[in-house]
Write a protein that holds these residues in place. Structure first.
Motif, PDB file in Angstrom:
ATOM      1  N   ALA A  16      22.996 -21.882-111.516  1.00  0.00           N
ATOM      2  CA  ALA A  16      23.506 -21.373-112.796  1.00  0.00           C
ATOM      3  C   ALA A  16      24.883 -21.956-113.098  1.00  0.00           C
ATOM      4  CB  ALA A  16      23.570 -19.847-112.768  1.00  0.00           C
ATOM      5  N   GLU A  17      25.728 -22.086-112.077  1.00  0.00           N
ATOM      6  CA  GLU A  17      27.057 -22.670-112.292  1.00  0.00           C
ATOM      7  C   GLU A  17      26.943 -24.140-112.694  1.00  0.00           C
ATOM      8  OE1 GLU A  17      29.228 -21.881-108.686  1.00  0.00           O
ATOM      9  OE2 GLU A  17      29.735 -19.846-109.325  1.00  0.00           O
TER      10      GLU A  17
ATOM     11  N   ARG B 260      22.865 -18.782-107.936  1.00  0.00           N
ATOM     12  CA  ARG B 260      24.211 -18.787-108.521  1.00  0.00           C
ATOM     13  C   ARG B 260      24.720 -20.213-108.664  1.00  0.00           C
ATOM     14  NH1 ARG B 260      28.467 -17.472-104.537  1.00  0.00           N
ATOM     15  NH2 ARG B 260      28.088 -19.665-104.193  1.00  0.00           N
TER      16      ARG B 260
ATOM     17  N   ILE C 178      24.406 -25.535-114.271  1.00  0.00           N
ATOM     18  CA  ILE C 178      23.895 -25.545-115.651  1.00  0.00           C
ATOM     19  C   ILE C 178      25.009 -25.189-116.623  1.00  0.00           C
ATOM     20  CG2 ILE C 178      22.355 -24.334-117.240  1.00  0.00           C
ATOM     21  CD1 ILE C 178      20.358 -24.146-114.846  1.00  0.00           C
ATOM     22  N   ALA C 179      25.801 -24.172-116.288  1.00  0.00           N
ATOM     23  CA  ALA C 179      26.911 -23.767-117.169  1.00  0.00           C
ATOM     24  C   ALA C 179      27.916 -24.896-117.314  1.00  0.00           C
ATOM     25  CB  ALA C 179      27.596 -22.511-116.629  1.00  0.00           C
ATOM     26  N   ARG C 180      28.220 -25.601-116.208  1.00  0.00           N
ATOM     27  CA  ARG C 180      29.153 -26.740-116.282  1.00  0.00           C
ATOM     28  C   ARG C 180      28.592 -27.834-117.175  1.00  0.00           C
ATOM     29  NH1 ARG C 180      30.202 -25.836-110.988  1.00  0.00           N
ATOM     30  NH2 ARG C 180      28.642 -27.320-110.313  1.00  0.00           N
TER      31      ARG C 180
ATOM     32  N   ARG D  82      33.169 -20.485-126.406  1.00  0.00           N
ATOM     33  CA  ARG D  82      32.241 -19.431-125.995  1.00  0.00           C
ATOM     34  C   ARG D  82      32.930 -18.072-125.970  1.00  0.00           C
ATOM     35  NH1 ARG D  82      31.159 -22.966-121.871  1.00  0.00           N
ATOM     36  NH2 ARG D  82      32.074 -21.526-120.376  1.00  0.00           N
ATOM     37  N   THR D  83      34.182 -18.049-125.555  1.00  0.00           N
ATOM     38  CA  THR D  83      34.925 -16.799-125.409  1.00  0.00           C
ATOM     39  C   THR D  83      35.426 -16.275-126.747  1.00  0.00           C
ATOM     40  OG1 THR D  83      35.591 -17.548-123.216  1.00  0.00           O
ATOM     41  CG2 THR D  83      36.821 -15.709-124.137  1.00  0.00           C
TER      42      THR D  83
ATOM     43  N   TRP E  78      34.698 -23.420-122.970  1.00  0.00           N
ATOM     44  CA  TRP E  78      34.921 -22.017-122.582  1.00  0.00           C
ATOM     45  C   TRP E  78      35.638 -21.273-123.714  1.00  0.00           C
ATOM     46  CZ3 TRP E  78      39.211 -18.932-122.121  1.00  0.00           C
ATOM     47  CH2 TRP E  78      39.032 -17.716-121.471  1.00  0.00           C
TER      48      TRP E  78
ATOM     49  N   LEU F 234      26.382 -27.538-119.592  1.00  0.00           N
ATOM     50  CA  LEU F 234      26.423 -27.096-120.987  1.00  0.00           C
ATOM     51  C   LEU F 234      27.847 -27.108-121.537  1.00  0.00           C
ATOM     52  CD1 LEU F 234      23.866 -24.162-120.877  1.00  0.00           C
ATOM     53  CD2 LEU F 234      23.568 -26.390-121.975  1.00  0.00           C
ATOM     54  N   SER F 235      28.799 -26.694-120.719  1.00  0.00           N
ATOM     55  CA  SER F 235      30.200 -26.701-121.152  1.00  0.00           C
ATOM     56  C   SER F 235      30.660 -28.126-121.439  1.00  0.00           C
ATOM     57  CB  SER F 235      31.105 -26.083-120.090  1.00  0.00           C
ATOM     58  OG  SER F 235      30.910 -24.696-120.038  1.00  0.00           O
TER      59      SER F 235
END
Length: 179
Positions: free
Chosen positions: A48-49, A45, A51-53, A108-109, A105, A55-56
């Motif tokens: 993944a967080e 987790r 990586i998400a940060r 993406r949303t 975000w 990418l964001s």
């Protein structure tokens, strides 16, 4: 004459104790396996967080580049929006400087914003109410409008309204998270 209960069979008690110890050992082993799996899941987790940060942040950088008109090629934003007014420019500066705004975000949303070719911050400034769109997962526009109906009456973007109040000082979310 007093009747005494028969003495327990020591062999049976020893066998029961051995069975209880074996069961306890199995439970400890199972508990260790669960703890190991939990540690693996927490590590996954966290990765993944991260990586998400990353990418964001990369997407947000790209959005800033395209919004500034310095992008090459077709660009993420197609520039089909109306010119920005002075009032909107002031709101954009306030929103973009807030930790409650997350451009990546938002895109993406709400992928329709990409399809429209609009700068996400400008889209949020111009369209905050219908459909209700949140600037990030840390700011609940619906709840803010319920708590502050004057923002709608004054036709002020809810995040801008919040950022202009003393309530926003030091806030990292709305509604504030219980401590």
């Amino acid at each position: 004459m007093t009747v005494h209960p028969p003495e327990p069979d020591s062999t049976a008690l020893m066998a029961e104790l051995a069975a209880a110890r074996a069961e306890l050992a199995q439970l400890r082993t199972a508990q260790e396996q669960v703890a190991e799996r939990e540690a693996e899941l927490v590590a996954a987790r966290d990765a993944a967080e991260r990586i998400a940060r990353t990418l964001s942040e990369a997407l947000a950088d790209r959005v800033r580049i395209d919004a500034a008109g310095r992008g090459r090629g077709s660009g993420l934003l197609k520039g089909r929006q109306k010119p920005v007014t002075r009032d909107e420019e002031a709101q954009l500066e306030l929103i973009r400087g807030s930790e409650l705004w997350d451009a990546a975000w938002y895109l993406r949303t709400y992928p329709d914003v990409i399809e429209l070719g609009e700068d996400p911050a400008l889209h949020f400034v111009r369209h905050p109410y219908y459909p209700v769109r949140h600037p990030s997962p840390r700011f609940d526009v619906r709840q803010y409008l319920i708590d502050h109906p004057d923002a709608v009456e004054q036709r002020i973007n809810p995040l801008v309204h919040f950022l202009l109040t003393p309530e926003s000082q030091g806030a990292d979310a709305y509604p504030p998270k219980p401590r």
